[in-house]
Design an enzyme around this catalytic site. Structure first.
Site, PDB file in Angstrom:
ATOM      1  N   ARG A 127       0.810  -1.234   0.000  1.00  0.00           N
ATOM      2  CA  ARG A 127       0.000   0.000   0.000  1.00  0.00           C
ATOM      3  C   ARG A 127       0.836   1.274   0.000  1.00  0.00           C
ATOM      4  NH1 ARG A 127      -2.883  -3.223   3.734  1.00  0.00           N
ATOM      5  NH2 ARG A 127      -4.635  -4.224   2.707  1.00  0.00           N
ATOM      6  N   LYS A 176       3.753  11.051 -12.067  1.00  0.00           N
ATOM      7  CA  LYS A 176       2.881  10.196 -12.884  1.00  0.00           C
ATOM      8  C   LYS A 176       3.570   8.852 -13.047  1.00  0.00           C
ATOM      9  CE  LYS A 176       0.171  13.203 -15.889  1.00  0.00           C
ATOM     10  NZ  LYS A 176      -0.072  13.587 -17.292  1.00  0.00           N
ATOM     11  N   GLU A 182      10.743  16.395 -25.761  1.00  0.00           N
ATOM     12  CA  GLU A 182      10.068  16.869 -24.540  1.00  0.00           C
ATOM     13  C   GLU A 182      10.701  18.174 -24.050  1.00  0.00           C
ATOM     14  OE1 GLU A 182       7.296  15.522 -23.673  1.00  0.00           O
ATOM     15  OE2 GLU A 182       7.343  13.331 -23.658  1.00  0.00           O
ATOM     16  N   LYS A 235       8.659  22.157 -15.507  1.00  0.00           N
ATOM     17  CA  LYS A 235       7.780  21.044 -15.122  1.00  0.00           C
ATOM     18  C   LYS A 235       7.348  21.204 -13.672  1.00  0.00           C
ATOM     19  CE  LYS A 235       6.236  16.566 -15.386  1.00  0.00           C
ATOM     20  NZ  LYS A 235       6.235  15.294 -16.046  1.00  0.00           N
ATOM     21  N   GLU A 238      -3.556  17.042 -12.563  1.00  0.00           N
ATOM     22  CA  GLU A 238      -4.024  17.322 -13.926  1.00  0.00           C
ATOM     23  C   GLU A 238      -5.526  17.644 -14.012  1.00  0.00           C
ATOM     24  OE1 GLU A 238      -1.913  15.175 -17.083  1.00  0.00           O
ATOM     25  OE2 GLU A 238      -3.778  15.189 -18.209  1.00  0.00           O
ATOM     26  N   ARG A 247      -1.859  21.217 -16.029  1.00  0.00           N
ATOM     27  CA  ARG A 247      -0.887  20.137 -16.272  1.00  0.00           C
ATOM     28  C   ARG A 247      -1.126  19.451 -17.617  1.00  0.00           C
ATOM     29  NH1 ARG A 247       1.756  15.690 -12.129  1.00  0.00           N
ATOM     30  NH2 ARG A 247       2.995  14.662 -13.736  1.00  0.00           N
ATOM     31  N   ASN A 287       0.964  17.791 -22.224  1.00  0.00           N
ATOM     32  CA  ASN A 287       0.684  16.725 -23.190  1.00  0.00           C
ATOM     33  C   ASN A 287       0.591  17.253 -24.622  1.00  0.00           C
ATOM     34  OD1 ASN A 287       0.543  14.719 -21.161  1.00  0.00           O
ATOM     35  ND2 ASN A 287      -1.491  15.477 -20.624  1.00  0.00           N
ATOM     36  N   HIS A 311       0.746  14.888 -27.560  1.00  0.00           N
ATOM     37  CA  HIS A 311       0.701  13.519 -27.053  1.00  0.00           C
ATOM     38  C   HIS A 311      -0.518  12.733 -27.542  1.00  0.00           C
ATOM     39  CE1 HIS A 311       4.012  14.843 -24.615  1.00  0.00           C
ATOM     40  NE2 HIS A 311       4.049  13.743 -23.897  1.00  0.00           N
ATOM     41  N   HIS A 320       0.388   9.471 -29.054  1.00  0.00           N
ATOM     42  CA  HIS A 320      -0.005   8.175 -28.474  1.00  0.00           C
ATOM     43  C   HIS A 320      -0.693   7.306 -29.527  1.00  0.00           C
ATOM     44  CE1 HIS A 320       0.028   9.638 -23.993  1.00  0.00           C
ATOM     45  NE2 HIS A 320       1.231   9.370 -24.451  1.00  0.00           N
ATOM     46  N   HIS A 331       8.805   7.226 -27.827  1.00  0.00           N
ATOM     47  CA  HIS A 331       7.801   8.171 -27.336  1.00  0.00           C
ATOM     48  C   HIS A 331       8.096   9.599 -27.839  1.00  0.00           C
ATOM     49  CE1 HIS A 331       4.919   9.966 -24.598  1.00  0.00           C
ATOM     50  NE2 HIS A 331       5.860  10.746 -24.102  1.00  0.00           N
TER      51      HIS A 331
HETATM   52  P1  NAD Z   1      13.242   4.113 -21.990  1.00  0.00           P
HETATM   53  O1  NAD Z   1      13.061   4.063 -20.549  1.00  0.00           O
HETATM   54  O2  NAD Z   1      12.751   2.987 -22.801  1.00  0.00           O
HETATM   55  O3  NAD Z   1      14.791   4.345 -22.292  1.00  0.00           O
HETATM   56  C1  NAD Z   1      15.227   4.392 -23.624  1.00  0.00           C
HETATM   57  C2  NAD Z   1      16.340   3.360 -23.893  1.00  0.00           C
HETATM   58  O4  NAD Z   1      17.566   3.854 -23.360  1.00  0.00           O
HETATM   59  C3  NAD Z   1      16.099   2.025 -23.246  1.00  0.00           C
HETATM   60  O5  NAD Z   1      16.587   1.015 -24.093  1.00  0.00           O
HETATM   61  C4  NAD Z   1      16.945   2.124 -21.991  1.00  0.00           C
HETATM   62  O6  NAD Z   1      17.301   0.891 -21.452  1.00  0.00           O
HETATM   63  C5  NAD Z   1      18.142   2.868 -22.514  1.00  0.00           C
HETATM   64  N1  NAD Z   1      18.924   3.597 -21.539  1.00  0.00           N
HETATM   65  C6  NAD Z   1      18.493   4.202 -20.413  1.00  0.00           C
HETATM   66  N2  NAD Z   1      19.501   4.884 -19.841  1.00  0.00           N
HETATM   67  C7  NAD Z   1      20.582   4.674 -20.612  1.00  0.00           C
HETATM   68  C8  NAD Z   1      21.923   5.128 -20.541  1.00  0.00           C
HETATM   69  N3  NAD Z   1      22.339   5.970 -19.597  1.00  0.00           N
HETATM   70  N4  NAD Z   1      22.781   4.721 -21.509  1.00  0.00           N
HETATM   71  C9  NAD Z   1      22.365   3.909 -22.510  1.00  0.00           C
HETATM   72  N5  NAD Z   1      21.107   3.460 -22.643  1.00  0.00           N
HETATM   73  C10 NAD Z   1      20.227   3.850 -21.693  1.00  0.00           C
HETATM   74  O7  NAD Z   1      12.576   5.444 -22.627  1.00  0.00           O
HETATM   75  P2  NAD Z   1      12.516   6.962 -22.163  1.00  0.00           P
HETATM   76  O8  NAD Z   1      12.540   7.745 -23.408  1.00  0.00           O
HETATM   77  O9  NAD Z   1      13.500   7.259 -21.106  1.00  0.00           O
HETATM   78  O10 NAD Z   1      11.068   7.073 -21.511  1.00  0.00           O
HETATM   79  C11 NAD Z   1       9.900   6.832 -22.256  1.00  0.00           C
HETATM   80  C12 NAD Z   1       8.809   6.413 -21.322  1.00  0.00           C
HETATM   81  O11 NAD Z   1       8.538   7.474 -20.414  1.00  0.00           O
HETATM   82  C13 NAD Z   1       7.499   6.113 -22.017  1.00  0.00           C
HETATM   83  O12 NAD Z   1       6.983   4.914 -21.509  1.00  0.00           O
HETATM   84  C14 NAD Z   1       6.605   7.282 -21.661  1.00  0.00           C
HETATM   85  O13 NAD Z   1       5.249   6.921 -21.616  1.00  0.00           O
HETATM   86  C15 NAD Z   1       7.138   7.650 -20.316  1.00  0.00           C
HETATM   87  N6  NAD Z   1       6.891   9.044 -19.938  1.00  0.00           N
HETATM   88  C16 NAD Z   1       6.358   9.257 -18.719  1.00  0.00           C
HETATM   89  C17 NAD Z   1       6.157  10.549 -18.291  1.00  0.00           C
HETATM   90  C18 NAD Z   1       5.647  10.808 -16.897  1.00  0.00           C
HETATM   91  O14 NAD Z   1       5.310  11.949 -16.587  1.00  0.00           O
HETATM   92  N7  NAD Z   1       5.614   9.816 -16.048  1.00  0.00           N
HETATM   93  C19 NAD Z   1       6.488  11.630 -19.115  1.00  0.00           C
HETATM   94  C20 NAD Z   1       7.029  11.356 -20.362  1.00  0.00           C
HETATM   95  C21 NAD Z   1       7.229  10.048 -20.762  1.00  0.00           C
HETATM   96  N1  GLY Z   2       4.451  14.184 -18.975  1.00  0.00           N
HETATM   97  C1  GLY Z   2       3.191  14.792 -18.674  1.00  0.00           C
HETATM   98  C2  GLY Z   2       2.975  15.047 -17.233  1.00  0.00           C
HETATM   99  O1  GLY Z   2       3.803  14.774 -16.405  1.00  0.00           O
HETATM  100  O2  GLY Z   2       1.932  15.526 -16.879  1.00  0.00           O
END
Ligand code: NAD
Ligand code: GLY
Length: 359
Positions: free
Chosen positions: A120, A142, A184, A226, A236, A240, A244, A247, A251, A264
């Site tokens: 929890r 998020k 981003e 941010k 949101e 907030r 997006n 997005h 998406h 992404h």
């Molecule tokens: P990811 O986590 O898949 O990382 C991209 C690639 O880089 C992966 O293969 C990873 O293993 C590799 N990698 C990571 N660090 C590395 C390093 N230092 N050196 C070499 N390789 C490395 O992708 P991302 O672009 O970091 O994140 C995308 C995700 O984030 C999506 O799922 C998206 O929905 C999410 N997201 C969430 C929010 C939020 O607010 N929570 C905002 C934007 C995106």
């Molecule tokens: N990446 C969008 C948010 O954090 O709201």
């Protein structure tokens, strides 16, 4: 080291940005309930960063459990989430164990969701290692996994206790991932920080050359933007949603092609150009503004032509997006470069035209 505060009262936390942070256990230890952590990472990041990071914690007297997941967006699902719970339960981790996400946004989003629900709720720390995760996903709480019918559809708002963005970790990041992160970064300039947009136009080559000073500045300025938005609207209800931008279109590309085919950030780049095209059709941007948006994404090496899903499929997938409220598609559009608005009455014919123009 630069520090940005996320001023969320009792859930406030710092984002430390700098070099050599991963070897400084003393940055983390004050945030642990007890000297016990479970580091969640993946099979790409583990060989690069896990050993030295875990050793620095152990040397500081912290007990460390390591949980290594398969890499990739395609694994951001229930099955992989369950591997985190398997690891925590096998190691008898209790409520005072802090989860530490070491990786990109996929690891950060899944670890955060695991932390929100394990027993929890247990504390968690974000150590983002991609540009995208340093400027966006690690900040703001998020957390989510994907569902075959829609991206990030299952999750929770759950804030970390600390974010450590070590610019050194970006040295090994593949160029395609760096560029995806820039999508981003550019977003903040477009939605609320026109001076930053000008800075980005002037420093794009330095960013693409992995210049540490330029990257640290871009991460800091992005996190300031941010944090301000998250503090104003944590769950949101309004502002907030402007984060997006692009997005809903993006998406549709990610879900339509299958998770992981387009990154992404790549989908967000093209989606943002579609949003700019639509904004121009609704009389808010000029053709020159749209060309400027397209140009900055082009200079960042990002795709500016949409995936050819067919317009019907785009519309169908966009209807599944979380931004749909009361059956109305709520889109983030640009009133000007540097000012985003939430718009829920764009005519279907203009949405279709914006998609077609970009495909
Ligand atoms: P990811 O986590 O898949 O990382 C991209 C690639 O880089 C992966 O293969 C990873 O293993 C590799 N990698 C990571 N660090 C590395 C390093 N230092 N050196 C070499 N390789 C490395 O992708 P991302 O672009 O970091 O994140 C995308 C995700 O984030 C999506 O799922 C998206 O929905 C999410 N997201 C969430 C929010 C939020 O607010 N929570 C905002 C934007 C995106
Ligand atoms: N990446 C969008 C948010 O954090 O709201």
């Amino acid at each position: 080291m630069r520090t940005v505060q996320v001023a969320l009262a009792e859930r406030a936390y710092p984002i430390h940005i700098g070099t050599g942070l991963l070897s400084q256990a003393s940055l983390l230890t004050p945030f642990l309930k007890r000297p016990r952590v479970a580091i969640v990472t993946n099979d790409v990041v583990a060989p690069l960063l896990l050993n030295s990071f875990a050793e620095s914690l152990r040397a500081a007297g912290v007990a460390v459990t390591e949980i290594i997941l398969p890499d990739g967006e395609a694994h951001k699902d229930w099955l992989t989430l369950n591997m985190i719970f398997d690891g925590l339960l096998t190691a008898h981790c209790d409520r005072s164990t802090t989860l530490v996400a070491l990786g990109g946004g996929v690891i950060g989003d899944m670890t955060g969701f695991a932390a929100a629900s394990y027993q929890r709720g247990v504390p968690f720390i974000q150590i983002p290692t991609t540009l995208l995760s340093q400027v966006d996903s690690s900040v703001g709480g998020k957390t989510a996994i994907n569902h075959p019918l829609g991206k990030n559809m299952i999750g929770a708002f759950y804030q970390p206790r600390l974010v450590l963005a070590d610019i050194d970790s970006l040295k090994t990041l593949p160029e395609r991932e760096l560029k995806a992160g820039l999508a981003e970064v550019i977003k903040y300039g477009l939605i609320r920080d026109p001076e930053f947009l000008v800075w980005l136009e002037a420093h794009m080559e330095a960013l693409l050359a992995y210049d540490a000073e330029a990257l640290a500045y871009a991460v800091e300025r992005s996190c300031i933007n941010k944090a301000e938005v998250v503090v104003a609207d944590e769950t949101e209800q309004g502002e907030r949603a402007t984060l997006n931008l692009g997005h809903t279109f993006g998406h549709a590309i990610e879900t339509g092609l299958g998770y992981g085919v387009w990154l992404h950030g790549e989908a967000v780049a093209t989606g943002t150009i579609m949003a700019a095209e639509l904004s121009a059709r609704l009389g808010m941007l000029t053709a020159a503004d749209v060309a400027r948006v397209r140009r900055i994404f082009e200079r960042a090496g990002l795709p500016v032509v949409g995936a050819k899903l067919g317009v019907e499929r785009y519309l169908e997938l966009m209807q599944h997006d979380k931004k749909v409220a009361d059956g109305k598609l709520r889109l983030i559009l640009l009133q000007a470069l540097g000012k985003a608005i939430i718009h829920d009455s764009a005519p279907q014919k203009d949405i279709i035209a914006a998609i077609e123009t970009c495909c």
